[in-house]
Design a protein around this motif. Sequence first.
Motif, PDB file in Angstrom:
ATOM      1  N   TYR A   1       0.826  -1.214   0.000  1.00 44.24           N
ATOM      2  CA  TYR A   1       0.000   0.000   0.000  1.00 44.24           C
ATOM      3  C   TYR A   1       0.861   1.265   0.000  1.00 44.24           C
ATOM      4  O   TYR A   1       1.805   1.376   0.766  1.00 44.24           O
ATOM      5  N   ARG A   2       0.559   2.210  -0.888  1.00 35.53           N
ATOM      6  CA  ARG A   2       1.211   3.522  -0.935  1.00 35.53           C
ATOM      7  C   ARG A   2       0.180   4.563  -1.350  1.00 35.53           C
ATOM      8  O   ARG A   2      -0.683   4.281  -2.184  1.00 35.53           O
ATOM      9  N   VAL A   3       0.283   5.754  -0.786  1.00 38.84           N
ATOM     10  CA  VAL A   3      -0.590   6.848  -1.203  1.00 38.84           C
ATOM     11  C   VAL A   3      -0.112   7.381  -2.553  1.00 38.84           C
ATOM     12  O   VAL A   3      -0.914   7.714  -3.425  1.00 38.84           O
ATOM     13  N   LYS A   4       1.229   7.463  -2.738  1.00 41.60           N
ATOM     14  CA  LYS A   4       1.810   7.963  -3.991  1.00 41.60           C
ATOM     15  C   LYS A   4       2.938   7.031  -4.403  1.00 41.60           C
ATOM     16  O   LYS A   4       3.792   6.686  -3.594  1.00 41.60           O
ATOM     17  N   GLU A   5       2.912   6.628  -5.648  1.00 42.70           N
ATOM     18  CA  GLU A   5       3.875   5.637  -6.111  1.00 42.70           C
ATOM     19  C   GLU A   5       5.286   6.204  -6.233  1.00 42.70           C
ATOM     20  O   GLU A   5       6.236   5.671  -5.682  1.00 42.70           O
ATOM     21  N   ASP A   6       5.427   7.287  -6.985  1.00 45.88           N
ATOM     22  CA  ASP A   6       6.756   7.881  -7.191  1.00 45.88           C
ATOM     23  C   ASP A   6       6.863   9.172  -6.381  1.00 45.88           C
ATOM     24  O   ASP A   6       6.403  10.231  -6.808  1.00 45.88           O
ATOM     25  N   ILE A   7       7.472   9.061  -5.211  1.00 43.61           N
ATOM     26  CA  ILE A   7       7.589  10.223  -4.311  1.00 43.61           C
ATOM     27  C   ILE A   7       8.845  10.997  -4.686  1.00 43.61           C
ATOM     28  O   ILE A   7       9.941  10.435  -4.762  1.00 43.61           O
ATOM     29  N   THR A   8       8.686  12.279  -4.941  1.00 50.87           N
ATOM     30  CA  THR A   8       9.815  13.123  -5.330  1.00 50.87           C
ATOM     31  C   THR A   8      10.205  14.057  -4.192  1.00 50.87           C
ATOM     32  O   THR A   8       9.441  14.244  -3.238  1.00 50.87           O
ATOM     33  N   VAL A   9      11.378  14.650  -4.330  1.00 52.68           N
ATOM     34  CA  VAL A   9      11.827  15.641  -3.348  1.00 52.68           C
ATOM     35  C   VAL A   9      10.862  16.820  -3.315  1.00 52.68           C
ATOM     36  O   VAL A   9      10.603  17.396  -2.256  1.00 52.68           O
ATOM     37  N   ALA A  10      10.293  17.168  -4.468  1.00 48.70           N
ATOM     38  CA  ALA A  10       9.324  18.283  -4.524  1.00 48.70           C
ATOM     39  C   ALA A  10       8.099  17.998  -3.669  1.00 48.70           C
ATOM     40  O   ALA A  10       7.558  18.898  -3.011  1.00 48.70           O
ATOM     41  N   ASP A  11       7.645  16.736  -3.654  1.00 47.28           N
ATOM     42  CA  ASP A  11       6.500  16.353  -2.813  1.00 47.28           C
ATOM     43  C   ASP A  11       6.816  16.603  -1.343  1.00 47.28           C
ATOM     44  O   ASP A  11       5.976  17.105  -0.586  1.00 47.28           O
ATOM     45  N   LEU A  12       8.025  16.242  -0.948  1.00 46.16           N
ATOM     46  CA  LEU A  12       8.432  16.374   0.453  1.00 46.16           C
ATOM     47  C   LEU A  12       8.699  17.836   0.811  1.00 46.16           C
ATOM     48  O   LEU A  12       8.328  18.308   1.886  1.00 46.16           O
ATOM     49  N   ALA A  13       9.347  18.566  -0.108  1.00 44.91           N
ATOM     50  CA  ALA A  13       9.731  19.955   0.150  1.00 44.91           C
ATOM     51  C   ALA A  13       8.521  20.872   0.278  1.00 44.91           C
ATOM     52  O   ALA A  13       8.549  21.842   1.039  1.00 44.91           O
ATOM     53  N   ALA A  14       7.450  20.573  -0.454  1.00 44.78           N
ATOM     54  CA  ALA A  14       6.268  21.439  -0.431  1.00 44.78           C
ATOM     55  C   ALA A  14       5.707  21.554   0.983  1.00 44.78           C
ATOM     56  O   ALA A  14       5.418  22.657   1.459  1.00 44.78           O
ATOM     57  N   ARG A  15       5.584  20.428   1.649  1.00 44.78           N
ATOM     58  CA  ARG A  15       5.043  20.440   3.021  1.00 44.78           C
ATOM     59  C   ARG A  15       6.029  21.103   3.983  1.00 44.78           C
ATOM     60  O   ARG A  15       5.636  21.876   4.854  1.00 44.78           O
ATOM     61  N   THR A  16       7.319  20.802   3.798  1.00 45.44           N
ATOM     62  CA  THR A  16       8.349  21.360   4.677  1.00 45.44           C
ATOM     63  C   THR A  16       8.392  22.884   4.590  1.00 45.44           C
ATOM     64  O   THR A  16       8.400  23.579   5.613  1.00 45.44           O
ATOM     65  N   GLN A  17       8.404  23.419   3.376  1.00 49.14           N
ATOM     66  CA  GLN A  17       8.465  24.872   3.198  1.00 49.14           C
ATOM     67  C   GLN A  17       7.227  25.564   3.732  1.00 49.14           C
ATOM     68  O   GLN A  17       7.300  26.663   4.286  1.00 49.14           O
ATOM     69  N   HIS A  18       6.084  24.915   3.583  1.00 47.08           N
ATOM     70  CA  HIS A  18       4.829  25.478   4.111  1.00 47.08           C
ATOM     71  C   HIS A  18       4.915  25.642   5.630  1.00 47.08           C
ATOM     72  O   HIS A  18       4.586  26.706   6.168  1.00 47.08           O
ATOM     73  N   VAL A  19       5.377  24.597   6.306  1.00 49.42           N
ATOM     74  CA  VAL A  19       5.458  24.637   7.778  1.00 49.42           C
ATOM     75  C   VAL A  19       6.505  25.649   8.239  1.00 49.42           C
ATOM     76  O   VAL A  19       6.270  26.409   9.177  1.00 49.42           O
ATOM     77  N   ILE A  20       7.672  25.667   7.576  1.00 46.38           N
ATOM     78  CA  ILE A  20       8.724  26.623   7.945  1.00 46.38           C
ATOM     79  C   ILE A  20       8.200  28.048   7.822  1.00 46.38           C
ATOM     80  O   ILE A  20       8.387  28.888   8.711  1.00 46.38           O
ATOM     81  N   SER A  21       7.528  28.334   6.724  1.00 43.38           N
ATOM     82  CA  SER A  21       6.984  29.672   6.485  1.00 43.38           C
ATOM     83  C   SER A  21       5.979  30.067   7.555  1.00 43.38           C
ATOM     84  O   SER A  21       6.017  31.182   8.092  1.00 43.38           O
ATOM     85  N   ARG A  22       5.074  29.143   7.875  1.00 39.79           N
ATOM     86  CA  ARG A  22       4.046  29.434   8.888  1.00 39.79           C
ATOM     87  C   ARG A  22       4.669  29.639  10.270  1.00 39.79           C
ATOM     88  O   ARG A  22       4.285  30.548  11.005  1.00 39.79           O
ATOM     89  N   GLN A  23       5.642  28.792  10.621  1.00 39.26           N
ATOM     90  CA  GLN A  23       6.282  28.901  11.932  1.00 39.26           C
ATOM     91  C   GLN A  23       7.096  30.185  12.055  1.00 39.26           C
ATOM     92  O   GLN A  23       7.122  30.819  13.112  1.00 39.26           O
ATOM     93  N   THR A  24       7.756  30.581  10.978  1.00 41.59           N
ATOM     94  CA  THR A  24       8.507  31.841  10.974  1.00 41.59           C
ATOM     95  C   THR A  24       7.574  33.017  11.217  1.00 41.59           C
ATOM     96  O   THR A  24       7.895  33.934  11.984  1.00 41.59           O
ATOM     97  N   ASP A  25       6.410  32.983  10.595  1.00 38.68           N
ATOM     98  CA  ASP A  25       5.411  34.046  10.802  1.00 38.68           C
ATOM     99  C   ASP A  25       4.936  34.081  12.247  1.00 38.68           C
ATOM    100  O   ASP A  25       4.742  35.153  12.832  1.00 38.68           O
TER     101      ASP A  25
END
Length: 467
Positions: A73-97
Motif C-alpha cells: 500500500y502507498r498513497v503515492k507511487e513515485d515520491i519526489t523531493v518536490a512532494d516532500l519539500a512542499a510540506r516542509t516549506q509550508h510549515v517553515i513559512s508558517r512557523q517563521t510568521d
Amino acid sequence: MYDYDLLVLGSGPSGQKAAIAAAKLGRRVAIVDRRDMLGGVCINTGTVPSKTLREAVLYLTGLSQRDLYGSSYRVKEDITVADLAARTQHVISRQTDVIRNQLARNKVSLITGTGRFADAHSVWVDAGSGRETRVSFDKAVVAAGTRPARPDSVDFDDRTIVDSDGVINLQAVPRSMVVVGAGVIGMEYASLFAALGTKVTVVERRPRMLDFCDEEIVESLKYHLRDLSVTFRFGEEVAAVEKHRSAALCVLRSGKKIVADTVMYSAGRQGQTDDLALEAAGLTADHRGRISVDADYRTAVDNIYAVGDVIGFPALASTSMEQGRLAAQHACGEPARGMSELQPIGIYTIPEISFVGKTEEELTEASVPFEVGIARYRELARGQIVGDSYGMLKLLVSPGDGRLLGVHVFGTGATEIVHIGQAVMGCGGTVDYLLDAVFNYPTLAEAYKVAALDAANKIRNITRIDT
C-alpha cells in the motif's frame, strides 16, 4: 544608559523564550540574528523541517497503514523531493510568521545581521551592508546554537556527501545511502529514508545505537528497521569516502566497502561561537564551541548568560526553551524555580521512541529493585484501529511503594503519551493512580492502565509469596 536591558544573540527556541520572558517583565529587549535564520536551526534546517519531512514520508508512503491494507500500500507511487519539500516549506513559512508575530506582540526588537562582542556590554552587528553598528546592553544571552560537526578528513559537497543540515536539500531521493553515526539524528534520518525505499546502511563505531535508551526499546526499533532493509555495521569506522561520478564509495577500517548514492555524516554538533569574538567579552569556548555556565545559566562574565545547544547536553529544543526562560528570569532578578530533573526524551525515528525517568540498565546498575509492566499496542483497540501492531509501553515500578521509576514508549504517538507518565511522576504519583484512573476508550493512553495492571499483578504475586 544602554540601548537594551537584555540583548539575545540567536533567535532559536532558547533565544525566543529568553527574549519574551524578559519583555514580559518590562525590560527593553532585542534579538540579533540573520534575516534567513529567524527561528534558528530548529525552524530552518533542524527540528521542524526534519519532523515535517517525517510526517510527509509517513503519509505519502502509507507506511503506517500497511498493517491494514497490505505491504504494497502507498498513497503515492513515485515520491519526489518536490512532494516532500512542499510540506516542509509550508510549515517553515508558517512557523517563521508565528515567531515574528510573537516577538512583535511582546515588543521585542529584531536586529537583522550577525553579532560579535565588542566588549562585555556591547556587540558589533554586521547587516551585510559593509558597515557595522554598535549595540549596547546591560545583560546578554548567548543562544547561538550549533551546526553539524564536519570531520576535516571528509570532502563534503552537499550533494553526494552531506551533513544533517544538507540532507533536507537533496535533489532526489537516493536509491542507497550510508548514514555515519547511529545517534538520534542519524537514526531519525536512517529510518526516514528507509521508509522512502532507500537502501540504508548505518555505520557506528560503538557496539550499539542510542545507548542511553532502554535496550528492549532499541532492539524493537532495530528489528523494525531491519524489516525496512536497513543494514547495521556496529563497531565499524569509516576510513575514507571516495567520490565517483555516479556514487560514493565508503571504505571501512575493517576493509569492507559500501557503494551508495549519498553518504550522510551525523558526527555530533559544533557550537556556533567561532564568529562571536567571545574573548572581547572575557569569554571562552571549549574545542566543541560550547560555553560553560552555572546552575542559573550565567557564564564566567556576570552579565552574560548562555542557553540552548551552545552549552551542550541535553541540547533539545524543549529543554532549551526552558533554559532561555530561566536565564531571563535570573538576569532580571525575578525568582524562579529550577528546571525539573524529569526531562522527557523524544526520538522521531519511524516508529518513534520517547521516555522519561530511568532505564532498566540504570536501575540494575544502581541496585534499585523494580518491576516491569508492559502494554502492547496490538492488544489495544486503538492500536488495531491505527494499524500499529508493534508499539509498546513499558512502566518501571518500585515494588516497595509503587512509585513510577521510568516510562518508555515505542510506536505511534510515543512522544505525546509519554507526558502522562511524566505528569504522574512529577506529582509524586504511584502506579495506583494509573490503576484507578479511567481512560478514554479507545485510546493509546489506555496502555497506561494495561501496563499498570501488569506491574501490579507481578508485585502482588511477589508479596503473596513473601508473606
